[in-house]
Design a protein around this motif. Structure first.
Motif, short mmCIF file in Angstrom:
data_model
loop_
_atom_site.label_atom_id
_atom_site.label_comp_id
_atom_site.label_asym_id
_atom_site.label_seq_id
_atom_site.Cartn_x
_atom_site.Cartn_y
_atom_site.Cartn_z
N MET A 57 -7.44 5.24 11.38
CA MET A 57 -6.86 4.62 10.19
C MET A 57 -6.17 5.66 9.30
O MET A 57 -6.32 5.66 8.08
N TRP A 58 -5.40 6.55 9.96
CA TRP A 58 -4.45 7.44 9.29
C TRP A 58 -5.08 8.57 8.50
O TRP A 58 -4.42 9.19 7.67
N CYS A 59 -6.36 8.85 8.71
CA CYS A 59 -6.98 9.85 7.84
C CYS A 59 -7.49 11.07 8.58
O CYS A 59 -7.75 12.10 7.97
N ASP A 114 -14.27 6.75 -4.69
CA ASP A 114 -14.70 6.91 -3.30
C ASP A 114 -13.82 6.19 -2.28
O ASP A 114 -14.14 6.18 -1.10
N ASN A 115 -12.71 5.60 -2.71
CA ASN A 115 -11.74 5.12 -1.73
C ASN A 115 -10.37 4.96 -2.39
O ASN A 115 -10.26 5.00 -3.62
N GLY A 116 -9.36 4.80 -1.56
CA GLY A 116 -7.99 4.77 -2.08
C GLY A 116 -7.75 3.61 -3.04
O GLY A 116 -7.11 3.78 -4.09
N SER A 117 -8.25 2.44 -2.69
CA SER A 117 -8.02 1.26 -3.54
C SER A 117 -8.54 1.48 -4.95
O SER A 117 -7.87 1.15 -5.93
N THR A 118 -9.73 2.06 -5.05
CA THR A 118 -10.28 2.27 -6.40
C THR A 118 -9.52 3.38 -7.12
O THR A 118 -9.39 3.34 -8.35
N GLY A 148 5.42 -2.55 -0.59
CA GLY A 148 4.42 -1.56 -0.98
C GLY A 148 3.03 -1.98 -0.53
O GLY A 148 2.74 -3.17 -0.36
N TYR A 149 2.18 -1.01 -0.28
CA TYR A 149 0.77 -1.30 0.00
C TYR A 149 -0.08 -0.27 -0.76
O TYR A 149 0.13 0.93 -0.63
N HIS A 150 -1.05 -0.77 -1.54
CA HIS A 150 -1.84 0.16 -2.35
C HIS A 150 -3.34 -0.08 -2.24
O HIS A 150 -4.11 0.49 -3.01
N GLY A 151 -3.75 -0.94 -1.31
CA GLY A 151 -5.17 -1.16 -1.12
C GLY A 151 -5.53 -2.63 -1.25
O GLY A 151 -4.69 -3.47 -1.54
N ASP A 152 -6.82 -2.91 -1.07
CA ASP A 152 -7.26 -4.30 -0.91
C ASP A 152 -8.09 -4.83 -2.07
O ASP A 152 -8.60 -5.94 -2.01
N MET A 219 4.47 3.28 -6.96
CA MET A 219 5.10 3.35 -5.64
C MET A 219 4.40 4.37 -4.75
O MET A 219 3.77 5.31 -5.24
N GLU A 220 4.52 4.16 -3.44
CA GLU A 220 4.05 5.16 -2.51
C GLU A 220 4.99 6.35 -2.58
O GLU A 220 6.17 6.19 -2.89
N SER A 221 4.47 7.51 -2.26
CA SER A 221 5.25 8.73 -2.37
C SER A 221 5.80 9.10 -1.00
O SER A 221 5.04 9.25 -0.05
N LEU A 253 2.31 7.58 -8.59
CA LEU A 253 2.63 7.78 -7.17
C LEU A 253 1.36 7.65 -6.33
O LEU A 253 0.32 8.22 -6.65
N ASP A 254 1.47 6.89 -5.27
CA ASP A 254 0.38 6.69 -4.32
C ASP A 254 0.63 7.61 -3.12
O ASP A 254 1.50 7.34 -2.30
N GLU A 255 -0.13 8.72 -3.08
CA GLU A 255 -0.01 9.64 -1.93
C GLU A 255 -1.24 9.53 -1.04
O GLU A 255 -1.60 10.47 -0.32
N ILE A 256 -1.90 8.39 -1.09
CA ILE A 256 -3.14 8.22 -0.34
C ILE A 256 -2.89 8.39 1.17
O ILE A 256 -3.66 9.04 1.86
N ALA A 257 -1.79 7.82 1.64
CA ALA A 257 -1.48 7.94 3.08
C ALA A 257 -0.52 9.08 3.37
O ALA A 257 -0.52 9.64 4.46
N THR A 258 0.33 9.43 2.41
CA THR A 258 1.39 10.40 2.71
C THR A 258 1.05 11.81 2.26
O THR A 258 1.67 12.77 2.73
N GLY A 282 -6.13 10.29 -1.07
CA GLY A 282 -7.33 9.78 -0.40
C GLY A 282 -7.23 10.14 1.07
O GLY A 282 -6.84 11.26 1.41
N LYS A 283 -7.54 9.20 1.92
CA LYS A 283 -7.43 9.36 3.38
C LYS A 283 -7.67 10.78 3.90
O LYS A 283 -8.82 11.15 4.08
N ALA A 284 -6.62 11.59 4.10
CA ALA A 284 -6.79 12.90 4.75
C ALA A 284 -7.44 13.95 3.84
O ALA A 284 -7.73 15.06 4.29
C1 LIG Z 1 -5.03 3.18 2.79
C2 LIG Z 1 -4.18 3.11 1.60
C3 LIG Z 1 -4.68 2.73 0.35
C4 LIG Z 1 -6.09 2.23 0.16
O1 LIG Z 1 -7.04 3.16 0.48
P1 LIG Z 1 -8.51 2.65 0.98
O2 LIG Z 1 -9.28 3.91 1.08
O3 LIG Z 1 -8.29 1.96 2.28
O4 LIG Z 1 -9.00 1.72 -0.07
C5 LIG Z 1 -3.84 2.78 -0.75
N1 LIG Z 1 -2.56 3.16 -0.62
C6 LIG Z 1 -2.03 3.54 0.56
C7 LIG Z 1 -0.62 3.98 0.63
C8 LIG Z 1 -2.81 3.49 1.71
O5 LIG Z 1 -2.28 3.80 2.90
#
Ligand SMILES: *Cc1c(COP(=O)(O)O)cnc(C)c1O
Length: 450
Positions: A57-59, A114-118, A148-152, A219-221, A253-258, A282-284
């Motif tokens: 899951m990209w991390c 403790d996670n990207g969404s939060t 855009g995707y920023h979490g659930d 926005m995602e970065s 900026l959301d750099e959680i995945a990038t 987050g993630k990595a």
């Molecule tokens: C995965 C992701 C999130 C959410 O992170 P989680 O740890 O899954 O809650 C937020 N933004 C981006 C760009 C993501 O890829």
């Protein structure tokens, strides 16, 4: 569902409700239970090995075996397994914050979740309260990008787009102003310059119209991954950042995945020359070994939360596991490993290899578009100008890809009709070659079945 409909041998073993999964299909074909790691492979209970082709899951960064990051976590667990940040500090969280602020230039404080969404939820609350504390409580709405995707979680879903995923949850979601995403494929433009110009014009109009009631643009970065591996054209993000400044709207900026190397840069916004007010990682961040995420803010944001207690200016947010010492120790060791292994250079070499192989994909009659940067590539599959959803054998394309890939010893998760190349960042040449070869083989199979 009636129990007799299930394959009991599989269903028996599994009491877990899996994410984003039609559980009825899960019991039919996916009963692989991962019991250990072996390099960049995961090994199931029957001893079969799968290359981690989705970076779990990209991390994932360093694979799935013992290394310095894992050792740092073990060492930390022996010292103190957990201690709360409510009323106490802990050493790894201080050290990590210092390290992160050295990397993320322009930022001033680190908030842990403790996670990207939060991390995103916190960013949204901070943006809202920033204006509130400044006496501008009318600025409370958000702007975000299509795709855009920023979490659930609820706030994060609100600023995300994914219509099919989130439609049922709409009654829970905020109204958000949308601006276009700079995706050339399928647009009415033939070149990126015109597309970017149009996107920026739309963006400026939205900012201008809503500046008195908008708190922030989210926005995602660098790229949108979940929304379809959409890579921003050069200069686009920088110009959006400038517009936000011009219209006094915060940039989140959301750099959680990038962030942390996916697009070749540890801190993507620096490469994009766009300074955010708030940024999330987050993630990595921990190499994928521990649930940890961070929200970083500039001094301007942080200072707006200071004041006499009775003014209630402080941030009302905190999770039980905020700043978990084990996660912070993992992230610290991970960052050190990036430097010791010159990971960004390795990513560059791997990315060049992937780029050199992509022409083999673009020759295919069902490949409509390929988008890539760093260690991310999206390969869009269409037939008669429509996304391929079902194959001739009636199977859904992403199920087909996942199932066939497992049979070839690789774990993949495509985005519907978009094949995704998103390996662990530290993957070696041989494994990367295998990953590309398997994706090519899958493409040939899909050609025959579409
Ligand atoms: C995965 C992701 C999130 C959410 O992170 P989680 O740890 O899954 O809650 C937020 N933004 C981006 C760009 C993501 O890829």
């Amino acid at each position: 569902m009636h129990l007799t409909e299930l394959n009991l041998t599989n269903a028996d073993k599994d009491f877990v409700w899996h994410p984003y999964t039609q559980m009825r299909d899960w019991v039919k074909w996916n009963n692989k239970v991962i019991v250990k790691g072996d390099g960049f492979y995961l090994v199931d209970s029957e001893g079969r090995k799968y290359l981690d082709g989705s970076a779990s899951m990209w991390c994932n960064v360093w694979g799935h075996t013992q290394n310095k990051v894992v050792q740092a976590m073990i060492d930390q667990l022996k010292k103190v397994p957990h201690s709360t940040l409510f009323g106490f500090a802990n050493a790894p969280s201080i050290e990590l914050a210092e390290r992160l602020l050295e990397l993320a230039r322009g930022m001033h404080k680190v908030f842990y979740t403790d996670n990207g969404s939060t991390a995103i939820e916190v960013a949204m609350k901070m943006a809202l309260q920033y204006w509130y504390n400044k006496g501008k409580e009318k600025k409370k709405e958000f702007i975000s990008l299509d795709h855009g995707y920023h979490g659930d979680t609820i706030g994060a879903m609100s600023v995300g787009y994914i219509e099919n995923f989130f439609r049922v949850y709409r009654p829970l979601l905020l109204n958000v102003h949308r601006i276009p995403s700079p995706l050339l494929y399928g647009s009415r433009f033939t070149n990126e310059r015109d597309l970017v110009e149009w996107c920026l014009e739309k963006t400026e109009n939205t900012l201008k119209r809503h500046k008195d009631r908008c708190a922030a643009l989210m926005m995602e970065s660098g790229a949108q991954i979940a929304g379809g591996a959409i890579i921003y054209p050069t200069g686009y993000q920088k110009k959006v950042a400038r517009l936000c400044r011009d219209y006094d709207i915060l940039l989140i900026l959301d750099e959680i995945a990038t962030g942390f190397g996916r697009l070749g840069n540890v801190v993507e916004y620096l490469a994009q020359r766009s300074q955010p007010d708030i940024v999330c990682f987050g993630k990595a961040l921990t190499g994928g070994y521990f649930p940890l995420a961070v929200t970083l803010v500039t001094r301007r944001i942080f200072d707006a939360f200071l004041g006499k207690y009775r003014y209630n200016k402080h941030l009302y947010h905190g999770h039980t596991f905020t700043g978990h010492p084990t996660g912070c120790a993992a992230a610290l060791a991970n960052i050190e490993n990036y430097q010791n292994h010159d990971l960004t250079q390795q990513i560059k070499v791997s990315a060049e290899y992937v780029a050199s192989r992509l022409p083999e994909f673009s020759k295919s009659p069902i490949v409509a578009d390929i988008r890539y940067k760093g260690l991310l590539a999206g390969i869009e599959l269409t037939k008669n100008n429509k996304p391929i959803v079902f194959l001739k054998n009636k199977e859904i394309i992403n199920y087909f890809i996942m199932r066939q890939a497992l049979m070839m010893g690789v774990h993949l998760r495509p985005l519907g009709n978009i094949m995704l190349l998103i390996p662990p960042l530290g993957i070696g040449k041989r494994d990367l070659e295998k990953l590309v070869n398997v994706q090519l083989k899958l493409l040939r199979k899909i050609e025959k079945l579409s």
